[in-house]
Design a protein around this motif. Structure first.
Motif, PDB file in Angstrom:
ATOM      1  N   VAL A   1      -2.132  -0.587  -1.406  1.00 43.76           N
ATOM      2  CA  VAL A   1      -1.510  -1.658  -2.192  1.00 43.76           C
ATOM      3  C   VAL A   1      -0.245  -2.156  -1.509  1.00 43.76           C
ATOM      4  N   SER A   2      -0.177  -3.480  -1.307  1.00 44.15           N
ATOM      5  CA  SER A   2       0.999  -4.097  -0.703  1.00 44.15           C
ATOM      6  C   SER A   2       1.663  -5.110  -1.625  1.00 44.15           C
ATOM      7  N   ALA A   3       1.030  -5.475  -2.749  1.00 43.21           N
ATOM      8  CA  ALA A   3       1.640  -6.422  -3.687  1.00 43.21           C
ATOM      9  C   ALA A   3       0.924  -6.338  -5.026  1.00 43.21           C
ATOM     10  N   LEU A   4       1.665  -6.657  -6.095  1.00 40.65           N
ATOM     11  CA  LEU A   4       1.134  -6.681  -7.455  1.00 40.65           C
ATOM     12  C   LEU A   4       1.698  -7.890  -8.197  1.00 40.65           C
TER      13      LEU A   4
ATOM     14  N   VAL B   1      -3.943  -7.548  -7.228  1.00 41.96           N
ATOM     15  CA  VAL B   1      -3.545  -6.525  -6.267  1.00 41.96           C
ATOM     16  C   VAL B   1      -3.844  -7.025  -4.861  1.00 41.96           C
ATOM     17  N   ALA B   2      -2.832  -7.046  -4.001  1.00 42.81           N
ATOM     18  CA  ALA B   2      -3.041  -7.338  -2.587  1.00 42.81           C
ATOM     19  C   ALA B   2      -3.036  -6.024  -1.816  1.00 42.81           C
ATOM     20  N   THR B   3      -3.826  -5.966  -0.741  1.00 38.49           N
ATOM     21  CA  THR B   3      -3.928  -4.743   0.041  1.00 38.49           C
ATOM     22  C   THR B   3      -3.818  -5.042   1.531  1.00 38.49           C
ATOM     23  N   TRP B   4      -3.403  -4.011   2.270  1.00 37.15           N
ATOM     24  CA  TRP B   4      -3.494  -4.045   3.730  1.00 37.15           C
ATOM     25  C   TRP B   4      -4.926  -3.777   4.172  1.00 37.15           C
ATOM     26  N   GLY B   5      -5.585  -2.908   3.471  1.00 35.31           N
ATOM     27  CA  GLY B   5      -6.958  -2.535   3.789  1.00 35.31           C
ATOM     28  C   GLY B   5      -7.605  -2.023   2.528  1.00 35.31           C
ATOM     29  N   GLY B   6      -8.912  -2.067   2.446  1.00 37.83           N
ATOM     30  CA  GLY B   6      -9.566  -1.708   1.200  1.00 37.83           C
ATOM     31  C   GLY B   6     -10.752  -0.804   1.398  1.00 37.83           C
ATOM     32  N   THR B   7     -11.552  -0.718   0.340  1.00 33.86           N
ATOM     33  CA  THR B   7     -12.686   0.183   0.316  1.00 33.86           C
ATOM     34  C   THR B   7     -13.641  -0.111   1.457  1.00 33.86           C
TER      35      THR B   7
ATOM     36  N   GLY C   1       1.818   0.838  -7.028  1.00 34.02           N
ATOM     37  CA  GLY C   1       0.850   0.728  -5.954  1.00 34.02           C
ATOM     38  C   GLY C   1       1.299   1.552  -4.769  1.00 34.02           C
ATOM     39  N   GLY C   2       0.352   2.251  -4.129  1.00 30.70           N
ATOM     40  CA  GLY C   2       0.688   3.171  -3.064  1.00 30.70           C
ATOM     41  C   GLY C   2       0.104   2.769  -1.728  1.00 30.70           C
ATOM     42  N   LEU C   3       0.770   3.233  -0.678  1.00 33.06           N
ATOM     43  CA  LEU C   3       0.354   2.900   0.681  1.00 33.06           C
ATOM     44  C   LEU C   3       0.851   3.984   1.618  1.00 33.06           C
ATOM     45  N   GLY C   4       0.015   4.337   2.586  1.00 33.90           N
ATOM     46  CA  GLY C   4       0.423   5.212   3.677  1.00 33.90           C
ATOM     47  C   GLY C   4      -0.111   4.648   4.974  1.00 33.90           C
ATOM     48  N   ALA C   5       0.714   4.656   6.024  1.00 34.46           N
ATOM     49  CA  ALA C   5       0.294   4.078   7.296  1.00 34.46           C
ATOM     50  C   ALA C   5       0.510   5.100   8.397  1.00 34.46           C
ATOM     51  N   GLY C   6      -0.260   6.171   8.360  1.00 31.51           N
ATOM     52  CA  GLY C   6      -0.215   7.157   9.416  1.00 31.51           C
ATOM     53  C   GLY C   6       0.985   8.073   9.389  1.00 31.51           C
ATOM     54  N   GLY C   7       1.844   7.967   8.398  1.00 30.01           N
ATOM     55  CA  GLY C   7       2.966   8.872   8.280  1.00 30.01           C
ATOM     56  C   GLY C   7       4.317   8.197   8.312  1.00 30.01           C
ATOM     57  N   ASN C   8       4.490   7.122   9.098  1.00 26.85           N
ATOM     58  CA  ASN C   8       5.778   6.447   9.151  1.00 26.85           C
ATOM     59  C   ASN C   8       6.098   5.815   7.808  1.00 26.85           C
ATOM     60  N   TRP C   9       5.129   5.157   7.258  1.00 26.35           N
ATOM     61  CA  TRP C   9       5.209   4.709   5.872  1.00 26.35           C
ATOM     62  C   TRP C   9       4.167   5.500   5.113  1.00 26.35           C
ATOM     63  N   GLY C  10       4.586   6.506   4.420  1.00 32.88           N
ATOM     64  CA  GLY C  10       3.669   7.317   3.645  1.00 32.88           C
ATOM     65  C   GLY C  10       4.326   8.627   3.275  1.00 32.88           C
ATOM     66  N   GLN C  11       4.089   9.078   2.061  1.00 31.92           N
ATOM     67  CA  GLN C  11       4.707  10.304   1.584  1.00 31.92           C
ATOM     68  C   GLN C  11       3.892  11.503   2.058  1.00 31.92           C
TER      69      GLN C  11
END
Length: 664
Positions: A232-235, A245-251, A522-532
């Motif tokens: 999720v990148s926008a709501l 819901v906008a996404t960077w990538g989806g199902t 909305g949550g998002l993780g991008a390989g660790g730099n952005w991601g919990q």
């Protein structure tokens, strides 16, 4: 046909997502298809503790390393290899590609302590203070990639860390070769200076450590139907209570999507939620806004209106409303999207290099700004500047604009800012931005890095409930929601930030208050730099107020010689009896420089000379000796600290940004 009316039925491929390996976990064993794209070598991360260790410690979560480097093999003998001298802890993360099944014996040589894990299982425990001694361990491995991790610490004097192996059939030990080691490829290796911390013996969630659970005032609901995994990148909300819901990538791994979700408000669950994809192929959308019967999307390079011509709600025309300067850098995002009175508001981030430094020179002008876009004409109005990674934008208590910015060059720590026309927030670029010659506007809040924030995102204003009038701030890497109490002193906003909730499935990119009063995250993780760390790379949940009033710090207000701390419930007699010794206070300042991040400066422990409890036992007035302005003041109420009903304090700490002391 003019540019604004141009039809784009298919969009060009999206830009590169932020690559990263900063807080990444271990991959599951298996084939190369099970792990992200790899490159030969290992990732070394070193953390400057500045205190002696006698054994390995657990780092407090969410801390940015001082060193993050790609290394060919694990065979290091000098301070130059590790990047630090004495009193540090290092982590080594890699995948090891096993050619054939069998028993593999590993040898770990270290000075001082270390341990080796393969497939997240302990193979060698070589902890404690010692010279460069070897220790062996054997594990049975199957062909394919297996996650490998080494934890290591150095106390003083010599440094040494070497990993050798004896594969099946070998007669002796050799350094594990580069050709069987790999780590995530093309990552942003972000580092930050300053002291890092281990967990202490008395630290608990909410008291020295990040929270690890949902705030008792909320009930948590998952909103993702089976198989729906939106990054999720926008709501935003439609008038009929559907959630966009906008996404960077989806199902289906289709980048740059927009979905409409139904049955998300009220008493619902993932089985009732439906989702329909109405747009795709967008260039990393980071903002959504419903305005005058249409959805608008902020892409990296432009503002786009989604047009449905045949009534099925699926986008037929992607209409360009406005274009802003864009140089093609992976970090040139257009963050957020607000709409009011015929205008849109959003933030433009600057270009950065893969190491996190601000790109010099910038490939496009006028970045690092908050802009207003006229809905009808597409005209762009630059409101304020000096921003770096202004991930979040939201309305404040009186309808003002507030923005979050992430640590980096000219930002020793992340911060919350109050946007007004012509303000400059102290991030410099080459060439200079449109506001670089203006006086520097101080942050409303510093968000001390790794303590109460790391990658802050959306600020939202609460209008109902126990904390009405305050802000909640999401965070992608620290995770969860933090709570901000703001007050005006000498005509400018300042205030305190508190931990509020964790317990969510992913780091929080976007927060929205729904028509039902619930908080949608909305949550998002991008390989660790952005991601919990330890969380999903996607997520969609809601926090519904349940009428609770958990024992918590409600406000922290500045006085001429201290602060007033108010609480949501009366204090217990036991707590009241020990107030004079209950509070610990320290203060420090930050000095922005061109370097990435910055340490705390002029740290001082302050004396609480008096602590007076109000008649109703809900407020404590602290008189503090030595308070100075332009400081962050950290106040801790160590446990036991309980309410009259015996409930422990939900979170014991507060961080107040003291730009000015009230007169009087």
């Amino acid at each position: 046909m003019n540019r604004r009316q141009a039809r784009r039925l298919r969009r060009r491929a999206v830009g590169v997502l932020v690559p990263a390996l900063l807080l990444g976990g271990l991959a599951a064993p298996g084939s190369a298809a099970d792990i992200p794209p790899q490159e030969p070598g290992v990732t070394l991360r070193s953390f400057d503790l500045q205190v002696p260790l006698t054994e390995l410690c657990a780092l407090k979560p969410g801390q940015t390393p001082n060193v993050d480097e790609l290394k060919p093999v694990i065979d290091w003998h000098t301070t130059e290899d590790f990047g630090l001298t004495d009193h540090f802890l290092s982590q080594v993360i890699a995948n090891i590609d096993i050619p054939e099944e069998g028993a593999y014996t590993f040898r770990l040589i270290s000075d001082d302590g270390s341990r080796l894990l393969v497939d997240d299982q302990l193979v060698i425990d070589h902890d404690g203070l010692h010279s460069a001694e070897p220790k062996d361990g054997t594990v049975h491995l199957t062909p394919g990639h297996h996650p490998l991790r080494i934890d290591y610490f150095d106390n003083t004097a010599e440094q040494r860390l070497t990993l050798q192996w004896r594969p099946p059939g070998a007669t002796g030990f050799t350094v594990v070769p580069n050709e069987v080691l790999s780590t995530d490829a093309d990552v942003v290796r972000v580092t930050a200076p300053g002291q890092k911390e281990c967990e202490g013996g008395l630290d608990t969630p909410g008291d020295g450590l990040p929270l690890d659970a949902v705030h008792p005032n909320y009930d948590l609901t998952d909103l993702r139907p089976a198989g729906f995994e939106p990054q999720v990148s926008a709501l935003d909300w439609l008038p009929d209570d559907r959630l966009a819901v906008a996404t960077w990538g989806g199902t289906d791994n289709v980048a740059g999507e927009v979905y409409l979700l139904d049955n998300v408000t009220g008493a619902t669950g993932p089985d009732q939620v439906t989702h329909t994809r109405i747009a795709e192929g967008l260039n990393e959308p980071m903002g959504l806004a419903w305005a005058d019967g249409a959805l608008y999307v902020s892409e990296k390079h432009q503002l786009t209106r989604l047009v449905d011509t045949d009534g099925d709600e699926v986008t037929d025309i992607y209409e360009t409303v406005a274009e802003w300067p864009y140089g093609g850098n992976f970090h040139e995002f257009a963050f957020g999207l607000l709409h009011a009175d015929g205008s849109f508001y959003l933030n433009l981030s600057v270009a950065i290099d893969l190491g996190g430094a601000t790109t010099d020179p910038q490939p496009a002008p006028d970045r690092g700004t908050t802009i207003r876009v006229d809905q009808e004409t597409g005209e762009i109005d630059y409101l304020a500047g000096g921003l770096r990674t202004p991930h979040g934008i939201g309305w404040g208590p009186a309808g003002e604009l507030f923005v979050t910015d992430n640590q980096g060059g000219w930002l020793p720590s992340s911060k919350l800012l109050h946007v007004e026309r012509d303000r400059f927030f102290n991030h410099h670029t080459n060439p200079p931005g449109p506001f670089d010659d203006n006086p520097v506007t101080q942050p409303v809040l510093w968000l001390p890095q790794n303590e109460i924030g790391n990658s802050p995102s959306t600020p939202v204003h609460l209008t109902e409930g126990p904390f009405a009038g305050q802000l909640l701030i999401g965070d992608v890497t620290y995770g969860g929601l933090q709570r901000a109490y703001l007050e005006q002193v000498e005509g400018a906003y300042q205030g305190a930030v508190f931990r509020h909730t964790q317990g969510l499935e992913a780091g929080v990119t976007r927060v929205s208050v729904g028509p039902d009063g619930a908080l949608y995250t909305g949550g998002l993780g991008a390989g660790g730099n952005w991601g919990q760390e330890g969380k999903l790379a996607h997520g969609l949940q809601k926090l519904t107020p349940n009428g609770g009033n958990a024992f918590d710090i409600h406000e922290m207000r500045a006085t001429p010689d201290g602060f007033v701390l108010s609480y949501t419930q009366p204090l217990s007699q036991e707590t009241a009896d020990r107030l004079a010794t209950a509070y610990q206070v320290d203060q420090w300042r930050y000095e922005p420089t061109a370097d990435y991040g910055g340490p705390k400066l002029d740290q001082q422990t302050l004396q609480v000379t008096s602590a007076e409890l109000s008649a109703d036992r809900t407020e404590v007035t602290l008189t503090i000796e030595g308070l100075r302005t332009d400081r962050v003041v950290h106040v801790q109420s160590p446990r036991p600290f309980s309410s009259a009903d015996g409930e422990p304090l939900w979170s014991t700490e507060a961080w107040y940004t003291l730009n000015a002391l009230p007169a009087g």
